[in-house]
Design an enzyme around this catalytic site. Structure first.
Site, PDB file in Angstrom:
ATOM      1  N   GLY A 119       0.854  -1.191   0.000  1.00  0.00           N
ATOM      2  CA  GLY A 119       0.000   0.000   0.000  1.00  0.00           C
ATOM      3  C   GLY A 119       0.880   1.228   0.000  1.00  0.00           C
ATOM      4  O   GLY A 119       2.076   1.134   0.293  1.00  0.00           O
ATOM      5  N   CYS A 128       5.222  -6.219   1.606  1.00  0.00           N
ATOM      6  CA  CYS A 128       5.594  -4.799   1.632  1.00  0.00           C
ATOM      7  C   CYS A 128       4.879  -4.058   2.766  1.00  0.00           C
ATOM      8  O   CYS A 128       5.162  -4.322   3.932  1.00  0.00           O
ATOM      9  CB  CYS A 128       5.346  -4.174   0.259  1.00  0.00           C
ATOM     10  SG  CYS A 128       6.196  -2.600   0.069  1.00  0.00           S
ATOM     11  N   TYR A 129       3.930  -3.208   2.455  1.00  0.00           N
ATOM     12  CA  TYR A 129       3.221  -2.520   3.543  1.00  0.00           C
ATOM     13  C   TYR A 129       2.590  -3.528   4.506  1.00  0.00           C
ATOM     14  O   TYR A 129       2.605  -3.338   5.729  1.00  0.00           O
ATOM     15  CB  TYR A 129       2.143  -1.594   2.954  1.00  0.00           C
ATOM     16  CG  TYR A 129       1.311  -0.879   3.998  1.00  0.00           C
ATOM     17  CD1 TYR A 129       1.794   0.252   4.638  1.00  0.00           C
ATOM     18  CD2 TYR A 129       0.049  -1.350   4.354  1.00  0.00           C
ATOM     19  CE1 TYR A 129       1.038   0.894   5.608  1.00  0.00           C
ATOM     20  CE2 TYR A 129      -0.715  -0.719   5.314  1.00  0.00           C
ATOM     21  CZ  TYR A 129      -0.215   0.413   5.938  1.00  0.00           C
ATOM     22  OH  TYR A 129      -0.961   1.049   6.892  1.00  0.00           O
ATOM     23  N   HIS A 158       8.327  -7.856  -3.453  1.00  0.00           N
ATOM     24  CA  HIS A 158       7.057  -8.195  -4.110  1.00  0.00           C
ATOM     25  C   HIS A 158       7.168  -9.517  -4.869  1.00  0.00           C
ATOM     26  O   HIS A 158       7.613  -9.524  -6.012  1.00  0.00           O
ATOM     27  CB  HIS A 158       6.659  -7.075  -5.076  1.00  0.00           C
ATOM     28  CG  HIS A 158       6.215  -5.840  -4.372  1.00  0.00           C
ATOM     29  ND1 HIS A 158       4.905  -5.637  -3.994  1.00  0.00           N
ATOM     30  CD2 HIS A 158       6.903  -4.761  -3.940  1.00  0.00           C
ATOM     31  CE1 HIS A 158       4.806  -4.480  -3.363  1.00  0.00           C
ATOM     32  NE2 HIS A 158       6.007  -3.922  -3.318  1.00  0.00           N
ATOM     33  N   GLU A 198       4.885 -11.111  -6.240  1.00  0.00           N
ATOM     34  CA  GLU A 198       3.913 -11.181  -7.338  1.00  0.00           C
ATOM     35  C   GLU A 198       4.431 -10.569  -8.633  1.00  0.00           C
ATOM     36  O   GLU A 198       3.864 -10.774  -9.700  1.00  0.00           O
ATOM     37  CB  GLU A 198       2.601 -10.492  -6.913  1.00  0.00           C
ATOM     38  CG  GLU A 198       2.649  -8.967  -6.794  1.00  0.00           C
ATOM     39  CD  GLU A 198       3.245  -8.457  -5.474  1.00  0.00           C
ATOM     40  OE1 GLU A 198       3.942  -9.241  -4.793  1.00  0.00           O
ATOM     41  OE2 GLU A 198       3.047  -7.290  -5.144  1.00  0.00           O
ATOM     42  N   ASP A 214     -15.591  -9.628 -23.208  1.00  0.00           N
ATOM     43  CA  ASP A 214     -16.386  -9.810 -21.989  1.00  0.00           C
ATOM     44  C   ASP A 214     -17.869 -10.028 -22.292  1.00  0.00           C
ATOM     45  O   ASP A 214     -18.493 -10.951 -21.766  1.00  0.00           O
ATOM     46  CB  ASP A 214     -16.229  -8.595 -21.052  1.00  0.00           C
ATOM     47  CG  ASP A 214     -14.769  -8.319 -20.735  1.00  0.00           C
ATOM     48  OD1 ASP A 214     -13.946  -9.226 -20.970  1.00  0.00           O
ATOM     49  OD2 ASP A 214     -14.454  -7.210 -20.276  1.00  0.00           O
ATOM     50  N   LYS A 248      -9.222 -11.170 -16.859  1.00  0.00           N
ATOM     51  CA  LYS A 248      -9.354 -11.241 -18.312  1.00  0.00           C
ATOM     52  C   LYS A 248      -8.874 -12.569 -18.901  1.00  0.00           C
ATOM     53  O   LYS A 248      -9.563 -13.159 -19.735  1.00  0.00           O
ATOM     54  CB  LYS A 248      -8.531 -10.091 -18.921  1.00  0.00           C
ATOM     55  CG  LYS A 248      -8.838  -9.817 -20.360  1.00  0.00           C
ATOM     56  CD  LYS A 248     -10.134  -9.074 -20.472  1.00  0.00           C
ATOM     57  CE  LYS A 248     -10.428  -8.538 -21.814  1.00  0.00           C
ATOM     58  NZ  LYS A 248     -11.539  -7.579 -21.765  1.00  0.00           N
TER      59      LYS A 248
END
Ligand code: XMP
Length: 516
Positions: A60, A87-88, A174, A176, A232, A372
């Site tokens: 964050g 992280c945060y 991170h 990710e 979509d 997606k």
């Protein structure tokens, strides 16, 4: 059946970081379902009731010391559910348990950083030295009691920490982000070794579950969907057709601002090929008359959104009682419209909100939990043709935002031709790593040209091609000169009124993908 209530899932508790959706995606890529909730929108009781296998606290933008920085309810630490703070989220764990979080200019790290990791269940398979992605100013100077440091970097004395007894972990970097070499493995270790997940979530099975779920939910209901031919709404249409058959009515508002031959293609595919109950409305004249003389991009978007709703509503009124309005909302739309804690960055809307003048008892958004790439998988599972599943994105307001200045029929037709030629040139080149989005823009710049012996004074077309993973950032694509040459030659020869072609070499940021 792998229903939402019984399947194993991970909670991504959102503190507003920029990579939060990515965390959920990375978890799902490992076949564990993940859902994002804002840190202050879910109570410990709810977390317990939903039986999460693990919780990931996201990064964050705040400092834990900020007066208004977001904090979790302490009770989540006592639920017996494993936790990984990133992280945060990591700093918050340290701070609330009495560790020391410090801030120093010369201790901030940004970018690829060497990580030195101890042997630990979180790091099984991770070499002692590897590269991680850092983005922080605050850092944990000392872990709290009960935690031990399990990794460091040159500047970070506690780049990862562990409370093995309570299965609570924190990483400053991170995992990710793809730049973290072993990020996926670290997440894998957390999910499978620490949380005990089995990884049985498959989007293909999920498709059948969704069809079954909506068959039951919408039994006997008349369902209306605005179909644009984008991924979509196309996937939503196929899924709901499987669920309710002819009780699904699709309305395709053709605003005339689609690419060359696209309207016919959409009609052919859905009505012809899939036998969907589709009504196509040719509203080009109405849209162009409303847009006449309008140059401001936001005003164009607004007019298109409002006109779209009006046309759609009028058509719906003719259909009699509609029970359910279906929408092709996907997970990022849900997150970006404020479900998570992240700041709303974009206000991209394909339609200008919900129709107000049709009454319906409910809304069906069968794709609202999917990313997606997962939507594309569902589409493939349902038999949607490859070219539709892998269609490049196309903005709801269509070519209106690719014609700079006012829109006329003449300009629209010129752009459609130029755009089709450019796409043909790129597609025909068979590039191994083609761009992810490529199109032509009609600028409002007139320049001098020469044709035969005569002077011309025509428009300038700009070609745009970008390579990107997520469309939030994008690189301009280094297209081969031959492709650009062919597009330029054909456009200036074949499209009346165009005397010059330029190539856009700006990346995002600072430019955006679209020109308007
Ligand atoms: P920008 O221009 O913001 O575009 O860099 C990022 C991606 O979003 C698409 N885009 C839109 N998509 N409605 C949409 O559905 C819109 O109004 C809209 N505007 C931009 C753009 O084509 C790119 O893929």
């Amino acid at each position: 059946m792998n229903t939402m209530n019984t399947m194993e899932k991970i909670l991504v508790l959102d503190f507003g970081g920029q990579y939060n959706q990515l965390i959920a995606r990375r978890v799902r890529e490992q076949h564990v379902y993940a859902e994002i909730e804002a840190y202050d929108k879910i109570t410990p009781d709810e977390i317990k009731a939903r039986e999460y296998k693990g919780i990931i606290l996201t990064g964050g933008p705040n400092s834990v010391y900020d007066f208004e920085s977001p904090h979790y309810d302490h009770e989540i630490l006592n639920l017996g559910i494993p936790i990984l703070g990133i992280c945060y989220g990591d700093q918050l764990l340290a701070f609330t348990a009495g560790g020391t979080v410090s801030s120093a200019e010369n201790s901030s790290e940004y970018g690829k950083t060497k990580l030195i990791a101890d042997e630990h269940p979180l790091f099984v398979g991770v070499p002692r030295e590897s590269i991680c992605w850092m983005s922080h100013t605050d850092f944990i100077a000392e872990p709290p009691e009960g935690y031990k440091t399990i990794a460091v970097t040159e500047k970070c004395p506690c780049a990862a920490m562990a409370d093995d007894e309570h299965k609570i972990y924190g990483v400053q970097f991170h995992p990710e982000v793809t730049h973290t070499q072993y990020g996926n493995l670290i997440l894998h270790n957390f999910l499978f070794s620490v949380c005990g997940c089995s990884g049985d979530w498959q989007v293909e099975n999920f498709t059948e579950d969704l069809v079954a779920e909506y068959k039951e939910k919408l039994s006997g209901k008349k369902v209306l969907l605005a179909l644009s031919g984008g991924v979509d709404s196309s996937v939503t249409a196929l899924l709901l057709q499987r669920a309710v058959g002819d009780n699904l009515i699709c309305v395709f508002v053709d605003h005339g601002l689609l690419r060359k031959d696209e309207g016919d293609f959409v009609e052919r595919t859905f009505k012809g090929h899939f036998g969907i109950n589709l009504i196509r409305i040719d509203a080009k004249e109405l849209f162009l008359s409303r847009l006449a003389g309008v140059t401001d991009p936001e005003t164009k978007r607004k007019i298109i959104g409002e006109t779209f709703i009006r046309v759609f509503e009028e058509e719906a009124k003719k259909l009699g009682q509609i029970d359910i309005l279906a929408q092709g909302t996907i997970y990022p739309d849900v997150i970006e419209s404020g479900k998570g804690a992240s700041a709303v960055i974009k206000s991209h809307h394909n339609v200008g909100g919900l129709p107000r003048r049709i009454s319906f008892e409910g809304i069906a958004e069968p794709l609202r939990t999917l990313f997606k790439d997962e939507v594309r998988n569902v589409g493939t599972t349902l038999g949607l043709p490859h070219e539709l599943v892998w269609r490049q994105p196309f903005p709801g307001p269509g070519l209106a935002v690719r014609i700079i200045g006012d829109i006329t029929d003449e300009k629209l037709e010129a752009l459609k031709e130029a755009d089709a030629i450019f796409r043909e040139a790129v597609d025909g080149a068979g590039l191994p790593h083609g761009p992810d989005q490529y199109f032509a823009v009609l600028t409002d710049l007139h320049t001098v040209g020469v044709m035969g012996d005569a002077r011309t004074y025509g428009y300038t077309v700009a070609l745009r091609a970008v390579s990107t993973d997520d469309f939030m950032t994008a690189e301009w694509t280094r297209l081969p000169y031959e492709v650009l040459e062919e597009a330029s030659r054909r456009i200036t020869n074949e499209v009346p009124g165009i005397s010059r072609v330029v190539y856009d070499i700006s990346s995002k940021p600072p430019a955006t993908v679209e020109w308007e």
